[in-house]
Design a protein around this motif. Structure first.
Motif, PDB file in Angstrom:
ATOM      1  N   LYS A   9       0.847  -1.188   0.000  1.00 41.45           N
ATOM      2  CA  LYS A   9       0.000   0.000   0.000  1.00 41.45           C
ATOM      3  C   LYS A   9       0.884   1.240   0.000  1.00 41.45           C
ATOM      4  O   LYS A   9       1.981   1.227   0.560  1.00 41.45           O
ATOM      5  N   GLY A  39     -10.361  -4.872  -9.398  1.00 44.80           N
ATOM      6  CA  GLY A  39      -9.136  -4.303  -8.844  1.00 44.80           C
ATOM      7  C   GLY A  39      -8.016  -5.329  -8.850  1.00 44.80           C
ATOM      8  O   GLY A  39      -8.189  -6.469  -9.295  1.00 44.80           O
ATOM      9  N   ARG A  66      -7.157   4.738  -7.527  1.00 49.39           N
ATOM     10  CA  ARG A  66      -7.393   5.242  -6.167  1.00 49.39           C
ATOM     11  C   ARG A  66      -8.726   4.691  -5.632  1.00 49.39           C
ATOM     12  O   ARG A  66      -9.692   4.533  -6.399  1.00 49.39           O
ATOM     13  N   PRO A  67      -8.821   4.397  -4.342  1.00 53.39           N
ATOM     14  CA  PRO A  67     -10.067   3.854  -3.796  1.00 53.39           C
ATOM     15  C   PRO A  67     -11.200   4.875  -3.775  1.00 53.39           C
ATOM     16  O   PRO A  67     -12.372   4.504  -3.882  1.00 53.39           O
ATOM     17  N   ASP A  68     -10.869   6.156  -3.656  1.00 51.35           N
ATOM     18  CA  ASP A  68     -11.883   7.197  -3.557  1.00 51.35           C
ATOM     19  C   ASP A  68     -12.119   7.881  -4.897  1.00 51.35           C
ATOM     20  O   ASP A  68     -12.031   9.112  -5.013  1.00 51.35           O
ATOM     21  N   ASP A 184     -17.470  -3.332  -6.462  1.00 53.62           N
ATOM     22  CA  ASP A 184     -18.062  -2.048  -6.087  1.00 53.62           C
ATOM     23  C   ASP A 184     -18.704  -1.472  -7.343  1.00 53.62           C
ATOM     24  O   ASP A 184     -18.015  -0.969  -8.233  1.00 53.62           O
ATOM     25  N   ARG A 187     -18.118   2.294  -8.193  1.00 55.01           N
ATOM     26  CA  ARG A 187     -16.734   2.515  -8.601  1.00 55.01           C
ATOM     27  C   ARG A 187     -16.531   2.077 -10.054  1.00 55.01           C
ATOM     28  O   ARG A 187     -15.903   2.785 -10.846  1.00 55.01           O
TER      29      ARG A 187
END
Length: 265
Positions: A9, A39, A66-68, A184, A187
């Motif tokens: 990470k 992912g 990016r996760p967000d 998700d 996403r």
């Protein structure tokens, strides 16, 4: 761990992204994958094995999105995230290998941060929108919004793989629907929309590093002509698989070897 594959990470730009490394070499190779439903988490070993031809000469890096992710994010902004990750790790003058949406990102990386790019491989990608990609991606978005994951995964397979490949593995389609269901949904929709923001064509002349374009003439996602369009604009090397489409990078046994040979020239 096989081929020294690791999952790690990285904290950048107030967010934390997952990334994978593998290989025993010292030269950096940044691989940028295309749009996917799950992912990269949990895929270090399979990816290291798939791209094992690079492990002797390279330290390979794959950064997840990016996760967000946010509504309206563009592939140019996703390229800035890759640049930020490279800056954080002190990586410069790397070879870049981008596939599909990853190829869109790679173009903007080379345009906006030429200091980070030594050589560039653009695989099964485009530099500007066309009717094919708009129709396909908008259809995927609509299926996802409706929760029709069976149709989504089936259509992705049909659009990406050759007819012969789909026919050969049709019995595995129910399993694929389970394995490739978006983890998700929102996403996936946001990142799918980002595919339609690539407009790098008029800026391609800013790319000064050596470029290799590789694609499939039967591409049903971005169309084969999109690869030829990039190569014509750049006047660079190109190789097209006559019988393959968007998933040529999986179907063609010599695909990685062609990329490797270009990078090692």
């Amino acid at each position: 761990m096989l081929y020294e594959a690791k999952e790690q990470k990285l904290q950048i730009n107030n967010t934390q992204i997952d990334y994978i490394t593998f290989g025993k070499g010292t030269k950096p190779l940044i691989m940028i994958q295309g749009l996917n439903t799950r992912g990269i988490k949990g895929s270090a070993v399979p990816l290291a094995y798939m791209y094992r031809i690079f492990v002797k000469d390279y330290k390979v890096y794959l950064f997840d999105r990016r996760p967000d992710v946010y509504e309206g994010i563009t592939v140019r902004e996703l390229a800035a995230d890759v640049a930020g990750a490279m800056d954080a790790l002190g990586i410069t003058n790397a070879d870049i290998f981008g596939m599909s949406q990853g190829g869109m990102i790679a173009q903007y990386l080379a345009i906006d941060r030429p200091d980070l790019v030594n050589k560039l491989v653009l695989a099964v990608t485009l530099s500007k929108n066309n009717d094919t990609v708009k129709s396909v991606v908008n259809n995927w978005i609509e299926m996802t919004k409706q929760g029709d994951m069976k149709s989504l995964v089936a259509d992705m397979a049909i659009k990406m793989y050759s007819d012969a490949y789909v026919k050969r593995y049709r019995l595995f389609m129910p399993l694929l629907t389970i394995l490739q269901k978006p983890k998700d949904v929102q996403r996936f929709i946001i990142l799918a929309k980002a595919c339609l923001t690539c407009n790098a064509y008029e800026e391609l002349d800013k790319i000064k590093c050596p470029v290799f374009v590789i694609g499939g003439r039967q591409d049903k996602v971005v169309c084969g002509a999109a690869s030829e369009e990039i190569a014509d604009k750049l006047g660079c090397q190109i190789y097209m698989y006559d019988e393959l489409g968007h998933a040529a990078y999986e179907e063609a046994k010599d695909f990685n070897k062609r990329v490797y040979d270009f990078l090692k020239e």
